[in-house]
Design a protein around this motif. Structure first.
Motif: not given
Length: 368
Positions: A200-206
């Protein structure tokens, strides 16, 4: 393969310290001001607000500024007090905050995108503002001249990014579920690789530049840890959320990951997994100990199929908590054990997380 989870008793949980209300539309970002009892918020109601805690214990706006278009995201650099606001019309606006946080002066406007700005980061080292947008692009602009330096287009919306300040590598998550790694130069760029693992679509990265771990949260309700620095291309799938994951933050001191989802779920994952001691570094594209390619040669990892393999180790602890509101964005101040959450319900919540992430969080760690 999902990580094995053993929940511990829920007697330790986030403690709600304050609720801030006043926005008339969704709050898209909220950032804790380091060393101050203050929060900066931006909203669909086109306002930028700086909230300071008063003697009454309540937060009241010391700055209330309205711009021409809904505010979609922001990047705040505390040492220079420079703040960059992404807007629905594709522009980025830079302001300078006064030392007492009671005044904000307009500095510059950047025509970064043709559509809504989804995420951005300001790099003082390179004097760049790097941003992603719904025009399916990532752009980087010079904050000294205000000029566009470069742009790269994707096949779908670019939704979020993380930037390695030392090496000018940028990770971009998109609506298709892919993460693209680019190496940016002043007038050009190169595509290093594409990471595929989410459905599914990426909502957050760290991105944690110390341990070289990348964390991604997506609409498939999962979080993936990409062990870039481990030089073996291992990934770990973390499942436990019941809605799309929209915020992730890794606490390097306690080696815990905090993730938040749209239904208000707050999960704290124990990431303290054994890692072999790193060998001495030589000028090479591969580790001298295991002969595996390391971060600066991610393409070799991908070409040799070493990225995307689910790691054989599993987590032993994860705790699940309830934020009791839609969480679209989350920020943490690890040095004080504080978390702020915000979302479509127009409410900002400030939490004490010290009971959840351990008392060692407040031992002087300074967030990057």
């Amino acid at each position: 393969m999902a990580a094995e989870i053993h929940s511990r008793p829920q007697n330790s949980r986030p403690v709600l310290l304050n609720k801030i209300e006043g926005h008339s539309d969704a709050v898209n970002a909220a950032v804790l001001i380091p060393k101050e009892d203050g929060v900066i918020t931006v909203s669909e109601d086109r306002t930028i607000r700086v909230w300071l805690k008063r003697d009454s214990g309540q937060y009241w706006p010391s700055i209330y500024h309205t711009v021409s278009s809904p505010c979609s995201c922001m990047s705040y650099h505390h040492d220079s007090r420079r703040i960059f606001i992404g807007q629905d019309n594709g522009a980025i606006v830079e302001f300078l905050l006064s030392e007492d946080f009671n005044k904000m002066n307009h500095v510059k406007m950047y025509p970064a995108h043709q559509n809504r700005v989804s995420d951005m980061v300001f790099s003082l080292e390179s004097e760049w503002v790097v941003s992603t947008g719904h025009d399916k692009s990532v752009s980087w602009m010079c904050t000294q001249s205000g000029s566009m330096l470069g742009r790269h287009y994707f096949d779908s919306w670019a939704s979020c990014l993380q930037y390695d300040h030392d090496t000018q590598h940028v990770f971009i998550g998109d609506h298709s579920g892919q993460i693209t790694l680019l190496k940016l130069e002043r007038q050009t760029y190169s595509t290093v690789t594409t990471l595929k693992g989410h459905e599914g679509s990426i909502g957050a990265l760290w991105w944690d530049p110390v341990q070289r771990l990348l964390f991604s949260g997506a609409s498939d309700h999962s979080v993936i840890m990409w062990d870039i620095g481990g030089r073996k291309g291992r990934t770990l799938l973390l499942q436990g959320h019941h809605e799309r994951v929209q915020a992730v933050r890794y606490l390097q001191l306690t080696r815990q990951l905090v993730s938040c989802s749209a239904d208000g779920g707050v999960t704290v994952w124990n990431m303290d997994t054994p890692r072999e001691e790193a060998p001495q570094w030589l000028d090479s594209d591969s580790c001298q100990k295991c002969e595996q390619p390391f971060f600066w040669n991610v393409k070799q990892m991908w070409d040799s199929k070493t990225i995307g393999v689910i790691s054989p180790y599993s987590l032993t602890l994860a705790t699940f908590h309830e934020g009791k509101h839609n969480i679209a964005f989350m920020d943490m101040d690890p040095s004080r054990g504080l978390m702020v959450t915000c979302g479509s319900d127009r409410v900002i919540k400030i939490w004490d997380m010290t009971q959840v992430v351990g008392c060692s969080i407040a031992t002087g760690f300074s967030p990057r």
